[in-house]
Design a protein around this motif. Structure first.
Motif, short mmCIF file in Angstrom:
data_model
loop_
_atom_site.label_atom_id
_atom_site.label_comp_id
_atom_site.label_asym_id
_atom_site.label_seq_id
_atom_site.Cartn_x
_atom_site.Cartn_y
_atom_site.Cartn_z
N GLU A 173 1.24 -1.15 0.27
CA GLU A 173 -0.36 0.46 0.17
C GLU A 173 0.87 1.69 0.35
N ARG A 301 -0.17 11.06 1.32
CA ARG A 301 -1.23 9.72 1.55
C ARG A 301 -1.30 9.53 3.01
N VAL A 303 -3.77 5.96 4.36
CA VAL A 303 -3.52 5.07 4.18
C VAL A 303 -4.17 4.44 4.97
#
Length: 357
Positions: A173, A301, A303
């Protein structure tokens, strides 16, 4: 299809209410082959890891209520001894398989079709909504069993089936290229020490965050390029040290396996532009506070990474089979589960405990 040597009863550990007595018995009923439903298999569990999720399941401190009574466990490695009539599967009697947190899903919804089976609305969870691997004979679902590579010891495979799969998925990820800097927070723990190994195995430059000379030595052996002892730094100094170690700019990714809430918010300050914070650990009552301006300007980001899918599990075991990843573990008998939980709560377990069934 069945093995005629299946007993009527066998050892198991279960509880009947949240935070209630943990009961070990030698005569827990074993589901017989004729009672299996189409799609189900009976697995003779030989080894099972113990995860913090199992502790949460027993304590009942998650929003989703578990079944009661419950046989916990979701890192089970064993061999198939019976397959329900009418089951279409590639497996046969005697095959070594793993049973994981995700016990079953529909495989037809959008989440399942994109490989996100864990978020299927019909998902069943071993050791939570269905009985798991803290027993010698466990019922599982053929389509979600994971084949264990030939030659990989089952006690080694067991912790890979949750801890290994979880951190391998988290690293995927993060979407980092080889040579990128990757910080693992909680690097000496059951999840973290495996995350360090997976990250190093794909060419990431890994920095472990934890405390103690023993953990530094361990992580050096596992391929960590740097180690930061969080006990030696105040928060601001810690952020500056992480940036310094990661070539002065900070890491490209932070994999948070720690149970500390502060680890999350620190990460947003030390990540370099385009960096990714991957949330894995589940500290209670924790919120990620992200400054919108800096998050946008730095293209950060955030996640969430739950658990891996069926392919992630196969990949995670392959690393172990090739000797690239090896869990630090101690094997104990199944009857020790209550003691293991106590040591978990005290933070007194390095790596992973694997129970022999």
């Amino acid at each position: 299809m069945t093995n005629p040597q299946i007993p009527k009863t066998a050892p198991a550990v279960f509880f009947e209410k949240a935070n209630g007595p943990i009961t070990f018995v030698v005569d827990h009923p074993v589901t017989q082959p004729e009672d299996l439903k189409p799609g189900e298999v009976l697995v003779r569990i030989e080894a099972t890891g113990v995860c913090h999720t199992d502790l949460h399941s027993w304590k009942g401190d998650w929003p989703l209520e578990s079944k009661k009574p419950l046989v916990g466990g979701h890192e089970g490695a064993g061999r198939i001894v019976a397959i329900a009539d009418g089951t279409m599967t590639q497996f046969k009697i005697g095959d070594a398989v793993g049973i994981k947190w995700l016990a079953d899903s529909c495989l037809n919804c959008e989440n399942c079709r994109i490989g996100a089976e864990a978020t299927c609305a019909l998902a069943k969870l071993h050791g939570y909504t269905v009985d798991g691997s803290f027993q010698r004979y466990a019922v599982s679902f053929a389509k979600h069993c994971t084949p264990i590579p030939d030659g990989l010891p089952l006690e080694v495979a067991a912790p890979i089936l949750c801890a290994g799969v979880t951190v391998w998925k988290a690293i995927k990820e993060a979407n980092c290229m080889p040579g990128a800097w990757c910080v693992v927070s909680g690097a000496g723990g059951g999840l973290g020490h495996l995350a360090v190994q997976y990250a190093a195995a794909i060419g990431l430059r890994v920095v472990g965050i934890d405390t103690g000379a023993d953990k530094k030595k361990l992580l050096d052996q596992y391929g960590a390029e740097g180690f930061i002892d969080y006990m030696q730094f105040e928060s601001d100094a810690m952020i500056n040290e992480i940036k310094r170690v990661c070539s002065g700019e900070g890491p490209h990714a932070a994999i948070i396996t720690s149970a500390s809430g502060s680890a999350y918010n620190q990460a947003l300050d030390y990540l370099r532009p385009h960096g990714a914070l991957v949330a894995v650990g589940l500290p209670p009552d924790t919120y990620i506070k992200a400054n919108v301006f800096s998050t946008v300007v730095k293209n950060l980001r955030i996640v969430g990474s739950y658990v891996g899918n069926r392919q992630d599990a196969i990949e995670a075991l392959d690393f172990a089979a090739r000797g690239k990843v090896k869990p630090q573990m101690v094997c104990e008998p199944l009857k020790n589960l209550e003691s293991v939980y106590k040591r978990m709560e005290e933070g007194a377990i390095p790596g992973r405990i694997v129970l022999r069934c």
